[in-house]
Design an enzyme around this catalytic site. Structure first.
Site, PDB file in Angstrom:
ATOM      1  N   ASP A 196       0.866  -1.195   0.000  1.00 26.55           N
ATOM      2  CA  ASP A 196       0.000   0.000   0.000  1.00 26.55           C
ATOM      3  C   ASP A 196       0.892   1.231   0.000  1.00 26.55           C
ATOM      4  O   ASP A 196       2.115   1.148   0.155  1.00 26.55           O
ATOM      5  CB  ASP A 196      -0.925   0.006   1.230  1.00 26.55           C
ATOM      6  N   SER A 197       0.251   2.401  -0.142  1.00 31.62           N
ATOM      7  CA  SER A 197       0.997   3.648  -0.093  1.00 31.62           C
ATOM      8  C   SER A 197       1.445   3.976   1.334  1.00 31.62           C
ATOM      9  O   SER A 197       2.371   4.751   1.526  1.00 31.62           O
ATOM     10  CB  SER A 197       0.109   4.782  -0.611  1.00 31.62           C
TER      11      SER A 197
ATOM     12  N   CYS B 199      -4.410  -1.717  -1.872  1.00 33.25           N
ATOM     13  CA  CYS B 199      -4.665  -0.291  -2.075  1.00 33.25           C
ATOM     14  C   CYS B 199      -5.659  -0.194  -3.224  1.00 33.25           C
ATOM     15  O   CYS B 199      -5.400  -0.712  -4.320  1.00 33.25           O
ATOM     16  CB  CYS B 199      -3.341   0.391  -2.441  1.00 33.25           C
TER      17      CYS B 199
ATOM     18  N   GLU C  16      -2.991   9.177   8.305  1.00 40.23           N
ATOM     19  CA  GLU C  16      -1.528   9.013   8.373  1.00 40.23           C
ATOM     20  C   GLU C  16      -0.933   9.922   9.449  1.00 40.23           C
ATOM     21  O   GLU C  16       0.140   9.664   9.973  1.00 40.23           O
ATOM     22  CB  GLU C  16      -0.888   9.308   7.009  1.00 40.23           C
TER      23      GLU C  16
ATOM     24  N   CYS D 151     -11.246   2.626   0.165  1.00 43.59           N
ATOM     25  CA  CYS D 151      -9.835   2.940   0.394  1.00 43.59           C
ATOM     26  C   CYS D 151      -9.449   2.143   1.636  1.00 43.59           C
ATOM     27  O   CYS D 151     -10.208   2.132   2.629  1.00 43.59           O
ATOM     28  CB  CYS D 151      -9.658   4.434   0.641  1.00 43.59           C
TER      29      CYS D 151
ATOM     30  N   HIS E 159      -7.432   2.615   3.892  1.00 36.58           N
ATOM     31  CA  HIS E 159      -7.197   3.376   5.125  1.00 36.58           C
ATOM     32  C   HIS E 159      -8.487   3.517   5.953  1.00 36.58           C
ATOM     33  O   HIS E 159      -8.428   3.611   7.180  1.00 36.58           O
ATOM     34  CB  HIS E 159      -6.712   4.796   4.800  1.00 36.58           C
TER      35      HIS E 159
END
Ligand code: DGL
Length: 290
Positions: A11-12, A74, A157, A190, A192
């Site tokens: 993932d990012s 992701c 994040e 997403c 996240h």
């Protein structure tokens, strides 16, 4: 590759850990190598060419570990890069998160003739129309409402949790138009977002089914491994998780432990320069040309 080979999860940043956690629940004896491309996040505002390059580099870097499966955990990278990456690595088994998410959304919509399904995701995922294609292939008549929610990834994040007023404000702003249009199902498009699932559920109300593709994705990985004869038996004990990041912020370890639900070892830092080097196309041998 063998049943003891690791599963790669990419993932990012932190988001794919929600998928890694689900994989650990379904496949507790497997080793996971997790890559968070923290130096180059967010992916959601980037183009398909850039995101494809990043994913190619990460897979090339981790490939010497001989993975038995790669999960692009992701939505953005799945939407923008999965077909290209599959054709670049034909000998690797690679899956994404959008098909499992779409499948779960359609199942949650039940028998209603024209269900209304809301999808929140990054700008790039919304633009790609990957969810429209994946859901409409299964339920032609579903009414889809897509909403880009670009502030959520940086907020997460940064380590802001569900008690943070900024998180509540952003989610309310983003979700209100969907609530007004009476969605039956809300897809967290997403990886996240599941970390905020309880708050999201509270805001949209108990009648709306909130879908996080992690569970479906983990079951999909287990199915693939079983049919390839690559499931790892329980005689080896509990599997491990090892993280790699491109920006070594001390915050990653703290937040990753929160995402996974237990303390993790410090991640290994991989510089983006190294990633560019490992994924260089083969260079012509100039000596031969002289
Ligand atoms: N977890 C990624 C996704 O599922 C976040 C994308 C980003 O870095 O913007 O789309």
């Amino acid at each position: 590759m063998s049943p003891g080979s690791p599963i790669l999860v990419l993932d990012s940043g932190l988001g794919g850990l929600t998928v890694a956690k689900a994989i650990r629940e379904v496949l507790p004896h497997d080793d996971i190598l997790y890559f968070g491309d923290t130096a180059r996040l967010p992916y959601g505002s980037k183009t398909a060419a850039t995101v494809t390059t990043f994913i190619r580099q990460i897979i090339s870097y981790l490939r010497p570990h001989d993975p038995k499966h790669v999960v692009i955990a992701c939505n953005t990278a799945t939407a923008l890069a999965l077909p290209a990456i599959r054709s670049e690595f034909p000998d690797l088994s690679i899956s994404g998160v959008i098909e499992p998410g779409a499948k779960a959304a359609v199942a949650a919509a039940g028998a209603k003739e024209v269900p209304t399904i809301g999808i929140i995701a990054t700008e790039a995922t919304v633009r790609s129309k990957a969810y429209e294609r994946a859901i409409h292939r299964r339920r032609h008549h579903a009414r889809l409402l897509l909403r880009p929610t670009p502030l959520i990834v940086p907020i997460i994040e940064e380590g802001r949790g569900t008690d943070d007023p900024l998180v509540k404000l952003a989610l309310r702003q983003y979700l209100e138009p969907l609530i007004e249009r009476k969605i039956d199902v809300l897809v967290l498009g997403c990886t996240h977002y599941p970390i905020l699932k309880n708050l999201i559920q509270k805001i949209v109300g108990a009648k709306v089914k909130v879908i996080d593709s992690g569970q479906q994705c983990a079951e999909d990985v287990a199915r693939r491994l079983r049919s390839a004869g690559l499931l790892r038996g329980d005689s080896v004990g509990g599997g491990s998780i090892r993280c790699f990041v491109t920006d070594d912020s001390p915050r990653f370890k703290v937040l990753a432990s929160r995402f996974i639900g237990h303390e993790i070892d410090s991640p290994k830092w991989v510089s983006p320069d190294e990633l560019y080097r490992v994924a260089l196309p083969p260079q012509p041998d100039l000596r031969k040309a002289i």
